[in-house]
Scaffold this motif. Structure first.
Motif, PDB file in Angstrom:
ATOM      1  N   THR A 336       0.845  -1.204   0.000  1.00  0.00           N
ATOM      2  CA  THR A 336       0.000   0.000   0.000  1.00  0.00           C
ATOM      3  C   THR A 336       0.876   1.248   0.000  1.00  0.00           C
ATOM      4  O   THR A 336       0.642   2.196  -0.744  1.00  0.00           O
ATOM      5  CB  THR A 336      -0.919   0.006   1.245  1.00  0.00           C
ATOM      6  N   LEU A 337       1.929   1.194   0.842  1.00  0.00           N
ATOM      7  CA  LEU A 337       2.839   2.340   0.919  1.00  0.00           C
ATOM      8  C   LEU A 337       3.507   2.584  -0.434  1.00  0.00           C
ATOM      9  O   LEU A 337       3.629   3.723  -0.902  1.00  0.00           O
ATOM     10  CB  LEU A 337       3.890   2.064   2.002  1.00  0.00           C
ATOM     11  N   ARG A 338       3.889   1.456  -1.092  1.00  0.00           N
ATOM     12  CA  ARG A 338       4.574   1.578  -2.382  1.00  0.00           C
ATOM     13  C   ARG A 338       3.664   2.275  -3.409  1.00  0.00           C
ATOM     14  O   ARG A 338       4.061   3.193  -4.103  1.00  0.00           O
ATOM     15  CB  ARG A 338       4.972   0.174  -2.871  1.00  0.00           C
ATOM     16  N   HIS A 339       2.387   1.822  -3.487  1.00  0.00           N
ATOM     17  CA  HIS A 339       1.439   2.431  -4.435  1.00  0.00           C
ATOM     18  C   HIS A 339       1.153   3.884  -4.064  1.00  0.00           C
ATOM     19  O   HIS A 339       1.035   4.750  -4.932  1.00  0.00           O
ATOM     20  CB  HIS A 339       0.131   1.636  -4.464  1.00  0.00           C
ATOM     21  N   GLY A 340       1.040   4.115  -2.728  1.00  0.00           N
ATOM     22  CA  GLY A 340       0.778   5.484  -2.268  1.00  0.00           C
ATOM     23  C   GLY A 340       1.890   6.416  -2.710  1.00  0.00           C
ATOM     24  O   GLY A 340       1.644   7.498  -3.244  1.00  0.00           O
ATOM     25  N   LEU A 341       3.137   5.960  -2.532  1.00  0.00           N
ATOM     26  CA  LEU A 341       4.274   6.800  -2.918  1.00  0.00           C
ATOM     27  C   LEU A 341       4.293   7.032  -4.429  1.00  0.00           C
ATOM     28  O   LEU A 341       4.608   8.128  -4.903  1.00  0.00           O
ATOM     29  CB  LEU A 341       5.587   6.142  -2.470  1.00  0.00           C
ATOM     30  N   ALA A 342       3.904   5.973  -5.195  1.00  0.00           N
ATOM     31  CA  ALA A 342       3.880   6.119  -6.666  1.00  0.00           C
ATOM     32  C   ALA A 342       2.894   7.214  -7.063  1.00  0.00           C
ATOM     33  O   ALA A 342       3.184   8.053  -7.926  1.00  0.00           O
ATOM     34  CB  ALA A 342       3.485   4.793  -7.318  1.00  0.00           C
TER      35      ALA A 342
END
Ligand SMILES: Cc1cc2nc3c(=O)[nH]c(=O)nc-3n(C[C@H](O)[C@H](O)[C@H](O)COP(=O)(O)OP(=O)(O)OC[C@H]3O[C@@H](n4cnc5c(N)ncnc54)[C@H](O)[C@@H]3O)c2cc1C
Length: 518
Positions: A336-342
């Motif tokens: 989730t964090l990875r997608h959020g940062l993207a």
């Protein structure tokens, strides 16, 4: 005051100082302006107060020549007219559009470019455009810190988008006010009656008859020609039955894609072509031919646009994945964090760009298509006609749209100029459609109309050259006038409504006697 079909029409509305036929882009501003100046104005609108469903069927008619989409899809019959459909882009004509004939024998515009800009200023006043947003080149230079010139032959031009393009809403308060014009909806004009030679005595509609000292046709280019052709065929006293220019010299703009830009630096292209935001207004950026280049090479006018191709599917997939994770509680916190940062990586620069630099771009760009928009040279082979399969009194309008092919010199020149400039600036590799590069008329097959109907009742110095005089009065008549792009003797590439409105407010000056004082 707006009187719909449910309401009775007072006798006073049937006898006006000025009768305006058509409550669209030019009819509403004309009626409102004349009413402000104390004239008794009745505004007859053929359509209902709100756009009906399936409005296109009523527009159908025969089409010969090139396929012409605008006959059916480019017109709205309702209060507000085609402003219910349009984009609301305002683009002034350039000096060369007004002062240089597009082809030998073309009638002149009735003013200098400086006078024209005075009337454009009246339009901006009416529409509430702030002073410092009225010169797009100056806005561009201020916002980008660059010169508007783009090489020797091209220059940056900008389209201003109206924040409220729907004129039924923009002018709602004045149209509804008791002291405003009398607006009669669903009053379709069926007949112009000429009792005395050259004198329009009565206008017959589906809601009865109306009379006025002066009558203005403001019902859109195609319908204006239809009503004039109908009167020429059915009203022996009309005064213009023999005018050979009626319906002729019909024009639209030609739009197409002429190539692609590969390997472009998105940042550099964005700096040039992203929308500009200023004083709550949005401006679109285009590259237009300079007046000097047109004069030197004898070209008609044209403009190129760079259009980011959107990888929307890819962007939407990313966004969906993020939202699903956030709201379903599924997936690991790390994912989730990875997608959020993207998403932050995508949106943060866009937000910074909009808030700080007042520019905005299309999300997820994955390539750049090169568009071209160009002027159609006026030709008598391009015309509006009455459907010969019906009696003239009730015939629908048909279009024979026939751009001749001479316009291709402009497309060819634009392709060469753009390639040279983008290559010299290292902005990417330009690949142009070979037909465009060769000036081959076959490229016209890849072009379409722009819903910018012009001509059919062009203005001129005499009836041997056109349909209306420099005051927009129909030759041969005392009291019949035309407002709208129907009177244009040439078309530029620029969206026509700003110029149609400039001519209309000039007509308002004439009808109200304000012209002499100005
Ligand atoms: C999708 C689209 C986008 C566009 N974008 C732009 C743009 O960004 N910039 C630009 O400059 N132009 C644009 N245009 C063109 C612009 O909309 C027209 O040039 C403009 O609306 C013409 O104004 P008008 O008043 O002459 O005609 P209209 O706005 O069409 O108004 C004519 C009115 O007359 C009424 N009428 C018709 N026949 C009769 C009759 N017999 N009796 C009584 N009333 C009648 C109609 O119902 C209508 O209300 C666009 C057009 C379309 C379709």
């Amino acid at each position: 005051m707006i009187l719909t079909r449910a309401q009775d029409i007072p006798e006073a509305a049937r006898q006006a100082d000025v009768l305006v036929i058509g409550a669209g882009a030019v009819g509403i501003p004309l009626a409102v302006t004349l009413a402000r100046r104390g004239l008794r104005v009745t505004l007859l609108e053929g359509g209902p107060a709100e756009p009906p469903t399936g409005h296109e069927a009523a527009n159908a008619g025969p089409s010969t020549g090139r396929a012409y989409d605008g006959l059916v899809s480019g017109r709205m019959k309702a209060l507000g007219g085609t402003t219910r459909l349009w984009g609301g882009q305002l683009v002034p004509f350039s000096v060369s559009d007004i002062e240089q004939a597009a082809f030998p024998g073309q009638p002149h515009w009735p003013f200098t470019h400086a006078d024209y800009l005075g009337h454009v200023g009246q339009v901006y006043d009416l529409l509430g455009i702030p002073q410092d947003a009225r010169d797009p080149r100056a806005v561009w230079s201020r916002m980008s810190g660059a010169e508007a010139a783009f090489g020797p032959s091209l220059e940056v031009g900008m389209n201003l988008w109206l924040p409220q393009p729907d004129f039924a809403r923009l002018f709602a308060a004045e149209l509804s006010a008791a002291e405003g014009p009398m607006v009669i909806t669903e009053a379709e004009v069926e007949r112009l009656e000429f009792g005395h030679p050259g004198r329009l005595d009565a206008v017959h509609t589906s809601r009865g008859s109306f009379r006025a000292d002066r009558v203005v046709l403001a019902c859109g280019t195609i319908e204006i020609a239809r009503l004039l052709l109908r009167a020429a065929a059915c009203e022996p006293a009309c005064g213009f039955a023999g005018n050979e220019h009626l319906g002729k010299w019909f024009m639209d703009h030609l739009h197409g894609f002429m190539g692609e830009l590969h390997g472009a630096d998105p940042e550099a292209i964005g700096n040039l072509f992203d929308y500009v935001h200023h004083r709550g207004l949005r401006f679109g950026v285009k590259l237009r031919l300079s007046d000097d280049a047109r004069a030197e090479q004898g070209l008609c006018n044209g403009v190129v646009t760079l259009n980011p191709r959107m990888g929307l599917k890819q962007g939407a997939t990313e966004l969906l994945a993020l939202l699903t994770r956030l709201f379903s509680g599924r997936g690991s916190p790390a994912a989730t964090l990875r997608h959020g940062l993207a998403m932050v990586r995508i949106t943060l620069p866009l937000a910074w760009r909009y808030l700080v630099r007042r520019r905005s771009s299309l999300l997820f760009s994955s390539g750049v298509a090169i568009g071209v928009e160009f002027e159609q040279l006026p030709s008598p082979q391009s015309y509006i006609f009455l459907d010969p399969a019906e009696p003239p009194a009730t015939a629908k309008a048909g279009i024979c749209w026939n751009p001749g092919g001479e316009e291709m010199r402009t497309v060819q020149a634009l392709a060469q100029m753009l390639s040279a400039e983008l290559t010299a600036r290292g902005l990417g590799e330009v690949r142009i459609d070979p037909r465009a590069l060769a000036g081959d008329p076959a490229f016209l097959d890849a072009c379409h109309d722009a819903y910018h109907q012009m001509g059919g009742a062009r203005l001129a110095a005499s009836a041997s050259e056109g349909v209306v005089d420099h005051d927009l009065r129909v030759f041969g008549t005392d009291n019949l006038f035309v407002a709208g792009a129907a009177v244009f003797p040439s078309g530029s590439f620029a969206n026509p409504t700003l110029t149609a409105l400039a001519l209309t407010l000039r007509l308002a000056d004439h009808l109200s006697g304000a012209g002499a004082a100005r």
